[in-house]
Structures are given as structure tokens and as C-alpha cells.
Design an enzyme around this catalytic site. Structure first.
Site, PDB file in Angstrom:
ATOM      1  N   GLN A   1      -5.138  -1.290   9.711  1.00 56.76           N
ATOM      2  CA  GLN A   1      -5.074  -2.635   9.156  1.00 56.76           C
ATOM      3  C   GLN A   1      -5.720  -3.651  10.109  1.00 56.76           C
ATOM      4  OE1 GLN A   1      -3.748  -3.432   6.001  1.00 56.76           O
ATOM      5  NE2 GLN A   1      -4.629  -5.422   6.424  1.00 56.76           N
TER       6      GLN A   1
ATOM      7  N   LYS B   1       0.839  -1.205   0.000  1.00 54.75           N
ATOM      8  CA  LYS B   1       0.000   0.000   0.000  1.00 54.75           C
ATOM      9  C   LYS B   1       0.869   1.249   0.000  1.00 54.75           C
ATOM     10  CE  LYS B   1      -3.946  -1.945   2.458  1.00 54.75           C
ATOM     11  NZ  LYS B   1      -4.530  -2.267   3.748  1.00 54.75           N
TER      12      LYS B   1
ATOM     13  N   ASP C   1     -11.398   2.826   3.979  1.00 54.00           N
ATOM     14  CA  ASP C   1     -11.806   1.413   3.901  1.00 54.00           C
ATOM     15  C   ASP C   1     -13.333   1.295   3.811  1.00 54.00           C
ATOM     16  OD1 ASP C   1      -9.990  -0.625   3.672  1.00 54.00           O
ATOM     17  OD2 ASP C   1      -9.555  -0.771   5.819  1.00 54.00           O
TER      18      ASP C   1
END
Ligand code: NDP
Length: 296
Positions: A98, A54, A121
Site C-alpha cells: 500500500q 480489500k 498493482d
């Protein structure tokens, strides 16, 4: 094999190129650089690989990338304090914590502490509600990438019968919402669905998000249907490690009209959509027009 193979790697490269071009214009015309902060707690090897990837792709797209790596025994309080700091930082437009988090942390609490406008997200309860009511939201990356591939292949999805196998909050449910928003007739199947084979056979679009290696055989697929295989399963075959999807690719590709491979299908689209979401969040934060074709 008769199906068209939907090349997620090439598609993702195209999306990243569009994002990079837009970022360059934002910098040149407005002096703004989109910023993404990724927070990793602990040392889960898969998460570490994902976070590295990422960061690399964020920088390649011309964005600012910030990584916060915290010890596995960091307190929930300290993580929440970091999230607050990032919420208040005007150079950060996207925040990603995460998952999974260590067991002593409440994931819902942490995710819902992120400013919904920076929740790239799309897991914050506000974004879930906005998507569910058809309003402008941040959309989870994997379903967004899957939708982009479907739109690219079909043009309009209106009136098509879609079956989503899996009802998780991160893939199945948002995927179904997006297909409904594009006027598909949507069925959500799960582990208690009766006669899954018959349900899948009705579908013009099949999205498999289960996590069971090759569970959908070709004879469940309606001839000409489009198959999006979200599953990522690590198996051993002929003594070697292998990555396979939730669909039996060989038999499904004989029947389907189009199919995504694993690897090289949905997987690469996920990070590309994370970059797209960060760009979208930055444009919204600055009252600028959103990039076309990069949101739902
Ligand atoms: P979850 O484990 O959270 O959800 C799996 C879903 O599959 C559940 O809703 C479950 O039903 C359903 N299911 C399980 N067994 C069956 C069965 N026999 N028949 C029908 N449905 C069944 O998984 P995720 O949604 O997080 O992930 C799904 C897959 O997608 C995984 O392989 C994951 O690795 C992959 N993935 C890929 C990403 C990418 O970037 N390409 C990103 C995210 C995930 P029930 O609710 O009844 O238990």
C-alpha cells in the site's frame, strides 16, 4: 440531465461476481485458491480503510487474503525481506504494498522488489515496460477499471479521440497506454497544457485524473462524449463534507453522452480490478487460461 450515468457500483459487483465464479471453478477443478497479500506500513487512516476493504472483498470472492501490518518505523530492509518471503510463497499470487510508504523508504525500490508476475498493482517497471510495448502485463487497477467501463459502453474504441487529463504513473500514463492499445487517438494533458478547454472539447472520451475538485466544466465537453471521472476530492459544501470528482458533474451531465459519478463510478472498480488481477496472476502462475473480459 441527458447523459447516461455509468454505474460503477453495479459494474464492480458484476466483476466481483465473475471473479468469484471463476475462483469457485479453480478450486473445484484444480484445487487452487488464489491468494492476495496486502502490506501496510504505518497507520495512514485512508490506507487503513482501503486495506480493510480489500481484505473483505478478497475473502468474499473466495480467495485467500493475507494482511501484513508493519510499524511506521519498520526498516526498508525488513520490508524488502517480507516482500522476498511473499515472492517465494506459492500460495500467494498477488502482492500489493500500500502506497504511500513512510518517507524513509524508497517506493521505487520496494515496488521493483515485487515479483512482476505477482505485481497486481501493475507498478513494477517490467509491467510498465510490457504495457508500453503492448505486451501481456499486469495492468494498474484504476485505469483497467476505467477501460472496462469504456469498452462496456462503446464496444470498440477504435478511432475515437481520447483526452486523458493527468500524467501520473498510476493513472494518467497507463490509462493513455490502454486507450492507445485499443486504437484511440490519444492526447495526454497536464498542468502545462495550453488551452486545456480546447483540447478537451475535441475528445469523444475524456478521462479526468487530476485531483482538483470540479475543474472540468460542462462547456468543455463535446456533446455526446463519454466522461470518466477518476478524481476523488474531499470538499466542504454548505458546511458538510462532500466527495466530488475532477468534473463538474451537474453541468457535464447536461452535455455528455455518458458519465461516471463520484462517488460510485471509477472508485468501486479499482478493488474489483485488484481481485481480477489476482485471479489473472493465479491462472498465469498455474499455466491455466486467463479469465475472459477481466484483463486488458
Ligand atoms: P497526481 O497528483 O499524481 O497527478 C495529477 C496530474 O494532474 C498531474 O499529471 C498534473 O500535471 C495534472 N494536473 C494538475 N493540475 C492540473 C491542471 N490545472 N490542469 C491539467 N492537469 C493538471 O494524481 P493521481 O494521478 O494519483 O490521481 C489523480 C486523481 O485521481 C486524484 O483525485 C486521486 O485521488 C484520484 N484517484 C482515484 C482512484 C480511484 O480508485 N478512483 C485511484 C487513484 C487516484 P503535472 O504532471 O504537470 O503536474
Amino acid at each position: 440531465m441527458s447523459a447516461t450515468i455509468i454505474d460503477g457500483k453495479a459494474f464492480a459487483a458484476r466483476i466481483r461476481g465473475e471473479v468469484a465464479a471463476h475462483v469457485a471453478r479453480l478450486k473445484a477443478d484444480h484445487g487452487i485458491t488464489p491468494g492476495l497479500a496486502v502490506v501496510l506500513v504505518g497507520e495512514d487512516p485512508a490506507s487503513q480503510v482501503y486495506v480493510r476493504s480489500k481484505g473483505k472483498q478478497t475473502v468474499e470472492a473466495g480467495m485467500k487474503s493475507v494482511e501484513h501490518k508493519l510499524d511506521v518505523d519498520t526498516s526498508e530492509e525488513a520490508l524488502l525481506a517480507l516482500v522476498e518471503e511473499l515472492n517465494a510463497d506459492p500460495t500467494i499470487h498477488g502482492i500489493l504494498v500500500q502506497l504511500p510508504l513512510p518517507k524513509h523508504m524508497n517506493e521505487d525500490l520496494v515496488i521493483n522488489a515485487i515479483d512482476p508476475a505477482k505485481d497486481v498493482d501493475g507498478f513494477h517497471i517490467s509491467n510498465v515496460g510490457l504495457l508500453g510495448t503492448g505486451q501481456k502485463s499486469m495492468v494498474p487497477c484504476t485505469p483497467l477499471g476505467s477501460l472496462m467501463m469504456l469498452r462496456d459502453h462503446h464496444g470498440s474504441l477504435s478511432g475515437l479521440d481520447a483526452v486523458v487529463i493527468g500524467r501520473s504513473n498510476i493513472v494518467g500514463k497507463p490509462m493513455a497506454q490502454l486507450l492507445l492499445k485499443d486504437s484511440c487517438t490519444v492526447t495526454i494533458a497536464h498542468s502545462r497544457t495550453k488551452d486545456l478547454a480546447e483540447v478537451v472539447r475535441r475528445a469523444d472520451i475524456v478521462v479526468a485524473a487530476v485531483g482538483r475538485p470540479e475543474m472540468v466544466p460542462g462547456d468543455w465537453i463535446k456533446p455526446g462524449a463519454t466522461v470518466i471521472d477518476v478524481g476523488i476530492n474531499r470538499i466542504e459544501r454548505d458546511g458538510k463534507p462532500k466527495l466530488v470528482g475532477d468534473v463538474d458533474f451537474a453541468s457535464a451531465a447536461e452535455v455528455a453522452g455518458a458519465i461516471t459519478p463520484v462517488p460510485g463510478g471509477v472508485g468501486p472498480m479499482t478493488i474489483a480490478c485488484l481481485l481480477a488481477n489476482t485471479l489473472t496472476a493465479c491462472c498465469r502462475a498455474n499455466g491455466l487460461p486467463e479469465p475472459e473480459g477481466l484483463t486488458a
